[in-house]
Design an enzyme around this catalytic site. Sequence first.
Site, PDB file in Angstrom:
ATOM      1  N   GLY A 224       0.813  -1.364  -0.042  1.00 48.29           N
ATOM      2  CA  GLY A 224       0.005  -0.162  -0.012  1.00 48.29           C
ATOM      3  C   GLY A 224       0.776   1.260   0.076  1.00 48.29           C
ATOM      4  O   GLY A 224       1.959   1.152  -0.318  1.00 48.29           O
ATOM      5  N   THR A 226       3.151   4.701   1.336  1.00 53.14           N
ATOM      6  CA  THR A 226       4.201   4.767   2.193  1.00 53.14           C
ATOM      7  C   THR A 226       3.828   5.390   3.367  1.00 53.14           C
ATOM      8  O   THR A 226       4.230   4.550   4.470  1.00 53.14           O
ATOM      9  CB  THR A 226       4.999   5.670   1.670  1.00 53.14           C
ATOM     10  OG1 THR A 226       5.619   5.127   0.365  1.00 53.14           O
ATOM     11  CG2 THR A 226       6.386   6.224   2.345  1.00 53.14           C
ATOM     12  N   THR A 228       0.748   4.861   5.024  1.00 51.89           N
ATOM     13  CA  THR A 228       0.341   4.045   5.669  1.00 51.89           C
ATOM     14  C   THR A 228       1.320   2.866   6.066  1.00 51.89           C
ATOM     15  O   THR A 228       0.974   1.974   7.199  1.00 51.89           O
ATOM     16  CB  THR A 228      -0.954   3.199   4.701  1.00 51.89           C
ATOM     17  OG1 THR A 228      -1.628   4.093   4.029  1.00 51.89           O
ATOM     18  CG2 THR A 228      -2.029   2.267   5.606  1.00 51.89           C
ATOM     19  N   GLU A 246       5.594  -3.407   1.060  1.00 56.16           N
ATOM     20  CA  GLU A 246       5.539  -3.102  -0.315  1.00 56.16           C
ATOM     21  C   GLU A 246       5.101  -1.701  -0.457  1.00 56.16           C
ATOM     22  O   GLU A 246       3.720  -1.678  -0.591  1.00 56.16           O
ATOM     23  CB  GLU A 246       5.198  -4.129  -1.290  1.00 56.16           C
ATOM     24  CG  GLU A 246       5.568  -5.493  -1.101  1.00 56.16           C
ATOM     25  CD  GLU A 246       7.142  -5.855  -1.662  1.00 56.16           C
ATOM     26  OE1 GLU A 246       7.394  -4.813  -2.304  1.00 56.16           O
ATOM     27  OE2 GLU A 246       7.521  -6.765  -1.586  1.00 56.16           O
ATOM     28  N   CYS A 280       2.327   0.927  -9.026  1.00 62.50           N
ATOM     29  CA  CYS A 280       3.351   1.393  -8.306  1.00 62.50           C
ATOM     30  C   CYS A 280       4.755   1.213  -8.812  1.00 62.50           C
ATOM     31  O   CYS A 280       5.645   1.782  -8.669  1.00 62.50           O
ATOM     32  CB  CYS A 280       3.641   0.420  -7.047  1.00 62.50           C
ATOM     33  SG  CYS A 280       3.890  -1.418  -7.297  1.00 62.50           S
ATOM     34  N   GLU A 384       4.761  11.045  -5.054  1.00 65.80           N
ATOM     35  CA  GLU A 384       3.921   9.722  -5.530  1.00 65.80           C
ATOM     36  C   GLU A 384       2.417  10.597  -5.936  1.00 65.80           C
ATOM     37  O   GLU A 384       1.745  10.752  -5.007  1.00 65.80           O
ATOM     38  CB  GLU A 384       4.084   8.592  -5.127  1.00 65.80           C
ATOM     39  CG  GLU A 384       3.242   7.485  -5.837  1.00 65.80           C
ATOM     40  CD  GLU A 384       2.682   6.199  -5.002  1.00 65.80           C
ATOM     41  OE1 GLU A 384       2.208   6.176  -3.983  1.00 65.80           O
ATOM     42  OE2 GLU A 384       3.037   4.913  -5.607  1.00 65.80           O
TER      43      GLU A 384
HETATM   44  P1  NAD Z   1      -3.237   2.534   1.173  1.00 61.85           P
HETATM   45  O1  NAD Z   1      -2.036   2.484   1.969  1.00 61.85           O
HETATM   46  O2  NAD Z   1      -4.408   3.517   1.324  1.00 61.85           O
HETATM   47  O3  NAD Z   1      -4.313   1.230   1.555  1.00 61.85           O
HETATM   48  C1  NAD Z   1      -3.511  -0.015   1.302  1.00 61.85           C
HETATM   49  C2  NAD Z   1      -4.422  -1.039   2.259  1.00 61.85           C
HETATM   50  O4  NAD Z   1      -3.936  -0.658   3.768  1.00 61.85           O
HETATM   51  C3  NAD Z   1      -5.907  -1.127   2.271  1.00 61.85           C
HETATM   52  O5  NAD Z   1      -6.408  -2.281   2.301  1.00 61.85           O
HETATM   53  C4  NAD Z   1      -6.314  -0.131   3.196  1.00 61.85           C
HETATM   54  O6  NAD Z   1      -7.584  -0.214   4.057  1.00 61.85           O
HETATM   55  C5  NAD Z   1      -5.341  -0.492   4.459  1.00 61.85           C
HETATM   56  N1  NAD Z   1      -5.067   0.391   5.554  1.00 61.85           N
HETATM   57  C6  NAD Z   1      -5.315   1.796   5.523  1.00 61.85           C
HETATM   58  N2  NAD Z   1      -4.971   2.323   6.731  1.00 61.85           N
HETATM   59  C7  NAD Z   1      -4.641   1.143   7.589  1.00 61.85           C
HETATM   60  C8  NAD Z   1      -4.099   1.002   8.903  1.00 61.85           C
HETATM   61  N3  NAD Z   1      -4.359   2.339   9.832  1.00 61.85           N
HETATM   62  N4  NAD Z   1      -4.015  -0.081   9.410  1.00 61.85           N
HETATM   63  C9  NAD Z   1      -4.035  -1.339   8.639  1.00 61.85           C
HETATM   64  N5  NAD Z   1      -4.349  -1.145   7.157  1.00 61.85           N
HETATM   65  C10 NAD Z   1      -4.725   0.115   6.768  1.00 61.85           C
HETATM   66  O7  NAD Z   1      -2.916   2.315  -0.259  1.00 61.85           O
HETATM   67  P2  NAD Z   1      -3.959   2.264  -1.595  1.00 61.85           P
HETATM   68  O8  NAD Z   1      -4.422   3.684  -1.807  1.00 61.85           O
HETATM   69  O9  NAD Z   1      -4.874   1.169  -1.296  1.00 61.85           O
HETATM   70  O10 NAD Z   1      -2.940   1.758  -2.660  1.00 61.85           O
HETATM   71  C11 NAD Z   1      -2.189   2.619  -3.486  1.00 61.85           C
HETATM   72  C12 NAD Z   1      -0.699   2.685  -2.709  1.00 61.85           C
HETATM   73  O11 NAD Z   1      -0.286   1.376  -2.999  1.00 61.85           O
HETATM   74  C13 NAD Z   1       0.381   3.554  -3.696  1.00 61.85           C
HETATM   75  O12 NAD Z   1       1.053   4.229  -3.024  1.00 61.85           O
HETATM   76  C14 NAD Z   1       1.111   2.274  -4.576  1.00 61.85           C
HETATM   77  O13 NAD Z   1       2.502   2.814  -5.000  1.00 61.85           O
HETATM   78  C15 NAD Z   1       1.140   1.257  -3.572  1.00 61.85           C
HETATM   79  N6  NAD Z   1       1.573  -0.058  -3.973  1.00 61.85           N
HETATM   80  C16 NAD Z   1       2.682  -0.550  -3.858  1.00 61.85           C
HETATM   81  C17 NAD Z   1       2.971  -1.618  -4.579  1.00 61.85           C
HETATM   82  C18 NAD Z   1       4.243  -2.402  -4.087  1.00 61.85           C
HETATM   83  O14 NAD Z   1       4.406  -3.625  -4.616  1.00 61.85           O
HETATM   84  N7  NAD Z   1       5.306  -1.735  -3.488  1.00 61.85           N
HETATM   85  C19 NAD Z   1       1.913  -2.242  -5.132  1.00 61.85           C
HETATM   86  C20 NAD Z   1       0.844  -1.921  -5.372  1.00 61.85           C
HETATM   87  C21 NAD Z   1       0.454  -0.553  -4.951  1.00 61.85           C
END
Ligand code: NAD
Length: 481
Positions: A224, A226, A228, A246, A280, A384
């Site tokens: 997810g 950075t 978070t 990741e 990502c 980002e």
């Molecule tokens: P996000 O961090 O908002 O959410 C990711 C997950 O975390 C979701 O399921 C969300 O509900 C959960 N979450 C949110 N707050 C939380 C908390 N306090 N405790 C536990 N879980 C929590 O990310 P997003 O908007 O869903 O995804 C986009 C991001 O993901 C971008 O920054 C992207 O670069 C990154 N990403 C990284 C990779 C990688 O492999 N490096 C792959 C895909 C996406």
Amino acid sequence: MNAMNFIGGIFVDAEHQQTIENINPATGERIGTLPRSDASDVESAVNAAKAAQKEWSALSIQERANWLDRLADGLAARKEELARRESRDTGKPLVLARRVDAQRSVDNFRFFATYAQQQEQEVFEMDDATNFVHRKAIGTVGLITPWNLPLYLLSWKVAPALLMGNTVVAKPSELTPSTANLLCEVASEVGLPDGVLNVVHGYGPEVGQAILEHPSIRAISFTGGTSTGRHVAATSAPMFKKLSLELGGKNATIVLDDADLELALDGTLRAGFTNSGQVCLCGSRILLHASIADRFLAKFVERVERMVCGAPEDESTQIGALISQEHLRKVESYIQLGIEEGGAVLAGGTREMTGQVGPTPDGAFLRPTIIDGLNHTSRTVTEEIFGPVVTIHRFDSDDEAIAMANSTQYGLAGSVWSKDAERAHALAQKIETGIVWINTWLHRDLRTPFGGVKNSGVGREGGYWSLNFFSEPLNVCIKHD
Ligand code: NAD
């Protein structure tokens, strides 16, 4: 369709009967609901996972690999439905969901099932003793995933976690619940033992937080954003949980003066705008050698302007909707910031659609956007955006390209385009990142390490690295007679 929690092999609502609406971002229509779960649902899921743990980890790795194959078969049989659910949840083109999301979700299970058979017992001989390394299950693991590649990323974690004998409590993104539900339907159809895979839907601060805090969950694999990820680490690290993070990226596409320009144009377009830039790994900073920059840019702008932005189900659509209206406004605010920071918009920046189907005024559409003239250290270029926005930069030497590529807090991926593989390889090794592709992009061998450095994450997944993360090594040292 309405998604449900899957706990102990049974589909259930949230204990407190609350739901969240699931919106199709291409139309703004409500397409179903998902449970708004909380810590009590996570508690039930952990109890189910713990109850299933002993029997599951007692199976041989081959027996568990056979289960992964059955899950792959079940998903393969419903691939079209998988792609359609993914496209409706995310707004991405159906053709993309078929080719990338549906295919890779099947492949992830298949890959780990096969890979398991290639593992050999690790043995280290000493003069007077023999060391064996046994890989033991960790126990119950927590998997938290984002919305951009929903089942692709969830299956990337579920498959190795199960293979190594763990039971799982997973939380998909609240924006994209439908294919996690499909995986649970398949698990139920093929008869996966109850409690081995549990999925709890809901918001991050409610369900995700409960997973992070649960003392019986001994490892967290999180993909997810950075910020978070920082919170995940701050919560889980003091409990000494194993962590794989990741996170975000801001990747450079570097086109050298000796690049095959047609190849580089194709690659730069794909890297910049696949899934509307919501990958990502997307190459959102395009670094061009000054001697080819004008020629490249003229063709690039032309190609970007020709991209078909339209309804996801239209087979000619290349750019679908963004994930939500809220995300659309965030991406637009970055385009505005780019203009304020001195950039010139060369293409896109507007919401109009060009596809044959539509228009849908409530859809979160944005045309692919190119911004030129920004300093490589500006906010627009270093933060980002995660949308269909790329910036253009010029360099005169390889060293300058490397310095520019390294001038962000992120370090996930990148690509280099050159006919001189040796030169490109040397340059690649100086980029602070986890992956560099040369003359290609998102070309994945699932045995290789995947992950980033700096603020793009901690640890690697993929092949051996996934098996390592999802297991605890036990060294047994036997003294010779
Ligand atoms: P996000 O961090 O908002 O959410 C990711 C997950 O975390 C979701 O399921 C969300 O509900 C959960 N979450 C949110 N707050 C939380 C908390 N306090 N405790 C536990 N879980 C929590 O990310 P997003 O908007 O869903 O995804 C986009 C991001 O993901 C971008 O920054 C992207 O670069 C990154 N990403 C990284 C990779 C990688 O492999 N490096 C792959 C895909 C996406």
